[in-house]
Design a protein around this motif. Structure first.
Motif, PDB file in Angstrom:
ATOM      1  N   UNK A  19       0.858  -1.178   0.000  1.00 60.54           N
ATOM      2  CA  UNK A  19       0.000   0.000   0.000  1.00 60.54           C
ATOM      3  C   UNK A  19       0.897   1.231   0.000  1.00 60.54           C
ATOM      4  N   UNK A  20       0.544   2.232  -0.775  1.00 60.08           N
ATOM      5  CA  UNK A  20       1.316   3.477  -0.822  1.00 60.08           C
ATOM      6  C   UNK A  20       0.389   4.659  -0.605  1.00 60.08           C
ATOM      7  N   UNK A  21       0.960   5.753  -0.080  1.00 62.38           N
ATOM      8  CA  UNK A  21       0.179   6.967   0.133  1.00 62.38           C
ATOM      9  C   UNK A  21       1.119   8.166   0.126  1.00 62.38           C
ATOM     10  N   UNK A  22       0.545   9.348   0.056  1.00 60.65           N
ATOM     11  CA  UNK A  22       1.342  10.574  -0.006  1.00 60.65           C
ATOM     12  C   UNK A  22       0.899  11.506   1.123  1.00 60.65           C
ATOM     13  N   UNK A  23       1.740  11.693   2.152  1.00 59.52           N
ATOM     14  CA  UNK A  23       1.378  12.612   3.239  1.00 59.52           C
ATOM     15  C   UNK A  23       1.098  14.018   2.712  1.00 59.52           C
ATOM     16  N   UNK A  24       0.244  14.778   3.394  1.00 56.17           N
ATOM     17  CA  UNK A  24      -0.161  16.101   2.900  1.00 56.17           C
ATOM     18  C   UNK A  24       0.988  17.060   2.643  1.00 56.17           C
ATOM     19  N   UNK A  25       2.075  16.928   3.380  1.00 58.12           N
ATOM     20  CA  UNK A  25       3.200  17.864   3.243  1.00 58.12           C
ATOM     21  C   UNK A  25       4.245  17.402   2.213  1.00 58.12           C
ATOM     22  N   UNK A  26       3.967  16.319   1.539  1.00 59.42           N
ATOM     23  CA  UNK A  26       4.955  15.756   0.617  1.00 59.42           C
ATOM     24  C   UNK A  26       5.155  16.645  -0.613  1.00 59.42           C
ATOM     25  N   UNK A  27       6.420  16.864  -1.034  1.00 56.21           N
ATOM     26  CA  UNK A  27       6.681  17.603  -2.275  1.00 56.21           C
ATOM     27  C   UNK A  27       6.619  16.716  -3.513  1.00 56.21           C
ATOM     28  N   UNK A  28       6.385  15.411  -3.308  1.00 57.75           N
ATOM     29  CA  UNK A  28       6.361  14.468  -4.422  1.00 57.75           C
ATOM     30  C   UNK A  28       4.974  14.403  -5.038  1.00 57.75           C
ATOM     31  N   UNK A  29       4.933  14.234  -6.352  1.00 62.11           N
ATOM     32  CA  UNK A  29       3.649  14.096  -7.033  1.00 62.11           C
ATOM     33  C   UNK A  29       3.032  12.738  -6.755  1.00 62.11           C
ATOM     34  N   UNK A  30       3.891  11.706  -6.650  1.00 59.49           N
ATOM     35  CA  UNK A  30       3.421  10.351  -6.381  1.00 59.49           C
ATOM     36  C   UNK A  30       3.595   9.985  -4.926  1.00 59.49           C
ATOM     37  N   UNK A  31       3.132   8.805  -4.526  1.00 60.54           N
ATOM     38  CA  UNK A  31       3.191   8.377  -3.132  1.00 60.54           C
ATOM     39  C   UNK A  31       4.622   8.300  -2.598  1.00 60.54           C
ATOM     40  N   UNK A  32       4.862   8.981  -1.484  1.00 64.56           N
ATOM     41  CA  UNK A  32       6.202   9.025  -0.890  1.00 64.56           C
ATOM     42  C   UNK A  32       6.351   8.060   0.276  1.00 64.56           C
TER      43      UNK A  32
END
Length: 345
Positions: free
Chosen positions: A201-214
């Motif tokens: 499972x992957x997700x992207x925290x709200x503060x992430x600068x990445x476009x995809x899941x970090x």
């Protein structure tokens, strides 16, 4: 005699290879040609690395024709890995490719087929394998020093702050595709088993600068019975781990705890702690090898060429690490477990 090398790809990472790695192994590797298709990037490389103009080329074929090279190093974007490797192998040159060495399994198999036809070596730069703690942990597991392995818990945490407009922020699965492949490869190296099933499972925290899941969590079963629980996060505000992560290997008679690869690429992060159930824990005394990390990769590459035998990170072997990475990406996209059978590999 030193292996004569053509270096293809002189962007930021390629120049780092020159200044930080190739300059330290001059006794075993001798660059005889430099290839960069982008004119501005080549000019930067010439200036910053003081490259001789007569050894600089805009394409690999010209460099092969003009030099007496034995091998090629490819530090180009992933999309160019396979074309560079196939060109080198077709010319009878051994090739060392950065990870991941191909975008698909089908492309990876094209490289493997070319090594068979050319009888040359294709090796993947899985540099994390070439650190003292990794080698020591691999030996402990191979010797079953604490018995059979049941579970491995692996954590990786970093608080990445990439440059604005960095290409890394645009990768579809930045953790899995760019970073976790190191950890997946280490799982195979440590366990000497092949992955059978992965659910990720992957997700992207709200503060992430990445476009995809970090961030990602994965559960991986191996064909020898080992089970790995993996947690990785590119944007964790928690304490950073070493680049190879924090490993807890649960065995029949105790636990092996280890970490590897420091921020400055020195050896101070190397640690292996052995905790038997029925005795005192002990820190293993680790060697200080002459070459480690990417320099260790180059030393292994040179040795493989001299012996005429594939290395442990040969293209044919590294398909297993690529397959696990792609299966994790597939699992995250489909939200279900993926079995690494012929449909994946």
């Amino acid at each position: 005699m030193a292996i004569r090398l053509i270096h293809v790809g002189l962007g930021n990472w390629g120049r780092n290879w020159e200044s930080s790695v190739l300059s330290t192994v001059s006794d075993i590797i001798k660059p005889v040609g430099f290839v960069e298709s982008d004119e501005a990037t080549m000019e930067t490389a010439k200036e910053t690395l003081d490259l001789p103009p007569e050894r600089c080329f805009s394409d690999l074929e010209a460099a092969i024709t003009a030099t007496d090279a034995d091998a090629v190093l490819a530090t180009v974007p992933v999309t160019a890995h396979v074309p560079v490797a196939l060109t080198a192998l077709a010319a009878g040159k051994h090739v060392l490719i950065e990870k991941p060495f191909a975008p698909t399994i089908a492309d990876a198999k094209r490289v493997v087929d070319a090594t068979i036809e050319s009888q040359c070596i294709a090796m993947v730069s899985q540099n994390y394998r070439f650190y003292p703690a990794v080698r020591a942990a691999m030996q402990l597991v191979a010797e079953q020093a604490l018995g059979a392995i049941g579970t491995v818990n692996l954590d990786f945490r970093r608080f990445a702050q990439p440059r604005p407009n960095s290409p890394y922020t645009k990768i579809a699965q930045p953790l899995l595709e760019d970073m976790a492949i190191h950890h997946f490869d280490l799982m195979r190296a440590l366990l000497r088993q092949e992955p059978h099933t992965v659910i990720c499972d992957t997700w992207n925290p709200p503060w992430s600068p990445f476009a995809g899941p970090a961030a990602a969590a994965a559960s991986i079963t191996f064909d020898g019975g080992a089970h790995v629980s993996y947690r990785g996060n590119w944007v964790s505000p928690g304490p950073s781990t070493a680049w190879a992560g924090e490993w807890r290997v649960e065995c029949e008679r105790g636990e092996i705890i280890w970490s590897s690869r420091a921020d400055n690429r020195g050896l101070e992060a190397e640690r292996v702690l052995v905790r038997p159930v029925d005795g005192p824990e002990r820190d293993m005394k680790l060697p200080s090898p002459r070459h480690w990390g990417r320099a260790g990769v180059l030393a292994a590459f040179a040795g493989s060429i001299e012996r005429g035998t594939p290395s442990e990170t040969s293209a044919v072997d590294n398909i297993g690490s690529l397959a696990l990475t792609l299966a994790a990406v597939q699992s995250a996209a489909m939200q279900r477990a993926v079995v690494l059978d012929d449909s994946v590999i």
